[in-house]
Design a protein around this motif. Structure first.
Motif, mmCIF file in Angstrom:
data_model
loop_
_atom_site.group_PDB
_atom_site.id
_atom_site.type_symbol
_atom_site.label_atom_id
_atom_site.label_comp_id
_atom_site.label_asym_id
_atom_site.label_seq_id
_atom_site.Cartn_x
_atom_site.Cartn_y
_atom_site.Cartn_z
ATOM 1 N N ASN A 49 -12.577 2.609 -0.914
ATOM 2 C CA ASN A 49 -12.063 3.294 0.270
ATOM 3 C C ASN A 49 -11.736 2.246 1.332
ATOM 4 O O ASN A 49 -12.519 2.023 2.260
ATOM 5 N N PRO A 50 -10.584 1.595 1.212
ATOM 6 C CA PRO A 50 -10.247 0.531 2.164
ATOM 7 C C PRO A 50 -10.183 0.997 3.614
ATOM 8 O O PRO A 50 -10.376 0.194 4.531
ATOM 9 N N ALA A 51 -9.923 2.283 3.842
ATOM 10 C CA ALA A 51 -9.809 2.778 5.215
ATOM 11 C C ALA A 51 -11.159 2.790 5.919
ATOM 12 O O ALA A 51 -11.302 2.263 7.022
ATOM 13 N N ASP A 80 -2.503 5.857 2.306
ATOM 14 C CA ASP A 80 -2.778 5.004 1.149
ATOM 15 C C ASP A 80 -4.080 4.230 1.293
ATOM 16 O O ASP A 80 -4.675 3.821 0.287
ATOM 17 N N ARG A 81 -4.534 4.034 2.504
ATOM 18 C CA ARG A 81 -5.771 3.270 2.716
ATOM 19 C C ARG A 81 -7.013 4.025 2.254
ATOM 20 O O ARG A 81 -8.066 3.425 2.030
ATOM 21 N N PHE A 82 -6.913 5.351 2.136
ATOM 22 C CA PHE A 82 -8.059 6.144 1.710
ATOM 23 C C PHE A 82 -8.175 6.233 0.189
ATOM 24 O O PHE A 82 -9.187 6.707 -0.318
ATOM 25 N N LEU A 83 -7.152 5.796 -0.524
ATOM 26 C CA LEU A 83 -7.170 5.877 -1.980
ATOM 27 C C LEU A 83 -7.740 4.592 -2.580
ATOM 28 O O LEU A 83 -7.467 3.498 -2.087
ATOM 29 N N PRO A 84 -8.533 4.715 -3.648
ATOM 30 C CA PRO A 84 -9.117 3.523 -4.280
ATOM 31 C C PRO A 84 -8.049 2.653 -4.936
ATOM 32 O O PRO A 84 -6.978 3.135 -5.333
ATOM 33 N N ALA A 125 0.418 2.186 4.557
ATOM 34 C CA ALA A 125 0.368 3.527 5.129
ATOM 35 C C ALA A 125 -1.070 4.019 5.253
ATOM 36 O O ALA A 125 -1.909 3.752 4.383
ATOM 37 N N THR A 126 -1.345 4.744 6.330
ATOM 38 C CA THR A 126 -2.707 5.234 6.582
ATOM 39 C C THR A 126 -3.226 6.049 5.408
ATOM 40 O O THR A 126 -4.375 5.883 4.976
#
Length: 255
Positions: A215-217, A14-18, A11-12
């Motif tokens: 921050n994978p996003a 979730d990609r911003f969470l470490p 989910a988009t």
């Protein structure tokens, strides 16, 4: 190409969470390779590595029974060419994600919705020193990175030394030491998450190395590998919220 693959099924938001990558099925797996000695990839240390001699080269981890996992990551002491990941579906090898590429020391990571399989394998196209491979269920931190965070790949710990003449002339310079230090502070965490999710991996991080993506996003290539040092702490920062603090040290990474 890139050194990180993030499946569209993540989910988009979730990609911003470490994420911490601690759980490790490879360390208890049977590991084989088409050439070279693959045993070092099971250890947390990075001074030794699987160094294949014929290419393409494949390293296979057999878990002995089906295991669930949502990531596979590797730390490469030296790298060149391409890296492909597959899992065994019971009758055939099936690709996970896309081909990754790296030419400098650092990490490669595949992140995807959870799968179950008894074997995985990574194939590299050319010369590499693969120090660590991990596979398991990742741990998503439920809060974002705070203000003041210093990403290790933006701030490598590099100590330079100069050779100076008696008159102060610079005769030369050299790198005396080079590594990464990562200090992590996460606040406003539900105490239930600390109890149910963090405490089981706290025991494990004493025994295995850790991959971390902050921050994978936005910074998908910012994946580091290291070992936790000192004493990780979970403390109350408010009446109903807790703060998690831990520090990692690791080998040289190059963006």
């Amino acid at each position: 190409m890139t050194s990180t693959y993030i499946d569209s099924g993540i989910a988009t938001a979730d990609r911003f969470l470490p994420r911490l990558f601690v759980a490790d099925e490879v360390r208890s797996a049977t590991v084989t390779a088409t050439s070279g000695t693959p045993a070092p990839v099971k250890n947390l240390t990075t001074y030794s590595a699987w160094t294949p001699s014929a290419f393409p080269a494949t390293v296979t981890a057999d878990f002995g029974s089906s295991k669930s996992f949502d990531y596979v990551a590797a730390y490469l002491k030296s790298a060149s060419g391409n890296y492909d990941l597959e899992y065994w579906n019971g009758s055939a090898w099936v690709a996970i994600g896309t081909t990754l590429s790296r030419t400098t020391p650092g990490c490669i990571l595949w992140l995807f919705p959870s799968k179950s399989a008894a074997k995985i394998r990574i194939t590299c196209s050319s010369a590499s020193d693969v120090a660590v491979i991990k596979c398991g269920a990742s741990t998503q931190i439920p809060v974002g990175i705070p203000v003041g965070y210093e990403p290790a790949l933006f701030n490598p710990n590099e100590k330079l030394g100069n050779a100076i003449s008696v008159t102060g002339q610079i005769l030369g310079t050299q790198v005396e030491s080079q590594r990464i230090d990562e200090t992590l502070n996460f606040d406003l965490i539900d105490p239930d998450w600390i109890n149910n999710t963090y405490m089981p991996i706290r025991l494990l991080i004493r025994e295995v190395g850790v991959f971390f993506a902050w921050n994978p996003a936005d910074f998908s290539s910012h994946v580091i590998y290291g070992a936790v040092v000192g004493d990780p702490k979970a403390s109350y920062s408010q009446v109903d919220c807790m703060r998690l603090q831990l520090k990692m040290e690791g080998p040289k990474h190059v963006l």
